[in-house]
Write an enzyme that holds these catalytic residues in place. Sequence first.
Site, PDB file in Angstrom:
ATOM      1  N   GLY A  80     -13.942  15.363   2.365  1.00  0.00           N
ATOM      2  CA  GLY A  80     -13.132  14.452   1.572  1.00  0.00           C
ATOM      3  C   GLY A  80     -11.963  15.122   0.887  1.00  0.00           C
ATOM      4  O   GLY A  80     -11.220  14.475   0.134  1.00  0.00           O
ATOM      5  N   GLY A  84     -12.242  18.836   7.071  1.00  0.00           N
ATOM      6  CA  GLY A  84     -11.664  18.612   8.393  1.00  0.00           C
ATOM      7  C   GLY A  84     -10.182  18.359   8.244  1.00  0.00           C
ATOM      8  O   GLY A  84      -9.337  19.181   8.588  1.00  0.00           O
ATOM      9  N   TYR A  93      -5.115   1.905   8.146  1.00  0.00           N
ATOM     10  CA  TYR A  93      -5.348   2.246   6.750  1.00  0.00           C
ATOM     11  C   TYR A  93      -4.143   2.016   5.844  1.00  0.00           C
ATOM     12  O   TYR A  93      -4.200   2.347   4.653  1.00  0.00           O
ATOM     13  CB  TYR A  93      -5.686   3.742   6.608  1.00  0.00           C
ATOM     14  CG  TYR A  93      -6.855   4.248   7.383  1.00  0.00           C
ATOM     15  CD1 TYR A  93      -8.062   3.565   7.424  1.00  0.00           C
ATOM     16  CD2 TYR A  93      -6.764   5.459   8.062  1.00  0.00           C
ATOM     17  CE1 TYR A  93      -9.143   4.067   8.126  1.00  0.00           C
ATOM     18  CE2 TYR A  93      -7.844   5.977   8.760  1.00  0.00           C
ATOM     19  CZ  TYR A  93      -9.029   5.274   8.791  1.00  0.00           C
ATOM     20  OH  TYR A  93     -10.096   5.775   9.475  1.00  0.00           O
ATOM     21  N   CYS A 117       3.063  -3.141  21.979  1.00  0.00           N
ATOM     22  CA  CYS A 117       3.298  -4.582  21.919  1.00  0.00           C
ATOM     23  C   CYS A 117       2.465  -5.210  20.802  1.00  0.00           C
ATOM     24  O   CYS A 117       1.567  -6.012  21.037  1.00  0.00           O
ATOM     25  CB  CYS A 117       2.975  -5.210  23.272  1.00  0.00           C
ATOM     26  SG  CYS A 117       3.608  -6.884  23.430  1.00  0.00           S
TER      27      CYS A 117
END
Length: 418
Positions: A236, A280, A321, A348
Site C-alpha cells: 500500500g 509493488g 480508478y 472506441c
Amino acid sequence: MAEIGGAAIRKLAETYGTPLYAYDEDVIRNRLSDYMKYFRSDEFETGVLYASKAFSCKEMIRLIDSYGLYLDVVSGGELYTAVQAGYDCSKIFFHGNNKTFTELREALEYGVGTIVVDNRMEAEVLAGMAQEMKKDVHVLLRINPGIEAHTHQYIVTAHVDSKFGISPLSEKEMAETVQILSDCPYIHFDGIHAHIGSQIFDKRAFEEEARKMFEFAGKLKTDFGVCVNTVNLGGGFAAYYTAEDHPIPLQEVCESILAVCSEENRKLDGQIRRVLIEPGRSIVAEAGYTLYTAGFIKQTPNRLYVFADGGMSDNIRPALYQAKYDMFVDGKENDPVYAKYTLAGKCCESGDILIGEIGLPKIMPGDILVMKTTGAYGYSMASHYNKLPCPAVVFAGGGSAREVIRRETYEDLTSREV
C-alpha cells in the site's frame, strides 16, 4: 531531448515503436536497495516481498532476486513466470481470495514456500490436498483488520465487507479455519497477513494495522492456543503521480512501522519473530514511463483533444480508478504552455481519456508524448481491446536500453485462434 535511464526518448520511440513502456532501471534498483536497507530490525527477522501484480516479467523477477527480495504471486501465471525466471519457489508467497484447485496443486508441486489462505473453504481444500500429496507447506492466514485507508473504493482491501480475508468479528469462521490449519500435519501455520489498500499517504494507517495484527496474534494464542511467529503487513506504499500526491518518505514509514511492531511485540513477550511487507507499486511506478506518438488534434466547443496511439488498452487506470497522471512533450520541456489539452486514447470508448486536462506546449502530430509514473499496473492490466497488440517493454540504464518484453504482432493476436 529528454532521457530515460540515459537513453534519448526520441531514440527509444524510433527503435522500439510506440506505445512503449520504458523503465529507468536505476530507479528500480535504488528502490529495491532502499527497501532492503530501511526495513531492517535488531528485534525481528524482516522480509520484503515484491508484489509482482504491479509489474511481472522474467527480467523483473531476476532483478528483485538479485537484491534478495521474496516474491508475492496471485495466480498460476505469475507463479509460472517466476519458475521460468529461475526464481527459488521456496521464497514465494502465493496470495489470492479464490485460488483454483489447479493453482493450489501447482503451488504444492513447485514447492511454493508459503500459501496465504483467504477463507475457511480454501483452508479445507489446501489441508486435504497437502495430506493427499504429502507436501509440507507454510501458511499465513489473511485477516481483514477493518481499517479503511483513505483511497479509492476499488483499491481499499480491508473494510468490513471486503472480499479479502476473514474478519476477526466472524468468530465461527475464524475458529473453524484456525482449527483446520492447526490439525493438518503437513501445514505449518506460521502467522497472519493483511493488506489495507493502495496509495496510502498516512503512516498512521500502517501503524494502526500493525497494532491490530499484533493484538490478533495474541488473541490466537489466548483463544485458540495457537502461537504464530509471523506478521505480514502487506503493501500500500504510495507513489508520486502528480503534485497532489505526498508519499511518506520510505525511511520514515519503515522506521514507524517497525517501532510500532517492537512496542506491540513487548506486550506479547517477544512472540513474533518475523515481520514482512509487500511493496509493488512503490518500487516500479515512478521508474516507468509510457511513450505515445501524437496523432490527430481536434478542437470541440469545450475541449482541445490530442489523440495518442494507445489508450485504455495499455493504461486502464484512468477509466477504472479516475487515476491522475502528469506528462510532458519530448523536446518541448522548456516551451511555454500553449493550451490545456485532453489526452485521449484511440479505443472506441468515450471514457478512453488518459488525462482530462493538462497545460502543455503546442503539440504537433508526430510529437512524442511521455506519460509519467506508469510503471505499475500499466502493462499488468493491459488488454487486447479493439484488437490492439500489447506494447513492448524496455529497461534503460547507463545510456542504453534493452527489450525485456517484445511488442506483440498481429500474428500474435491471432496465434491461439482456431
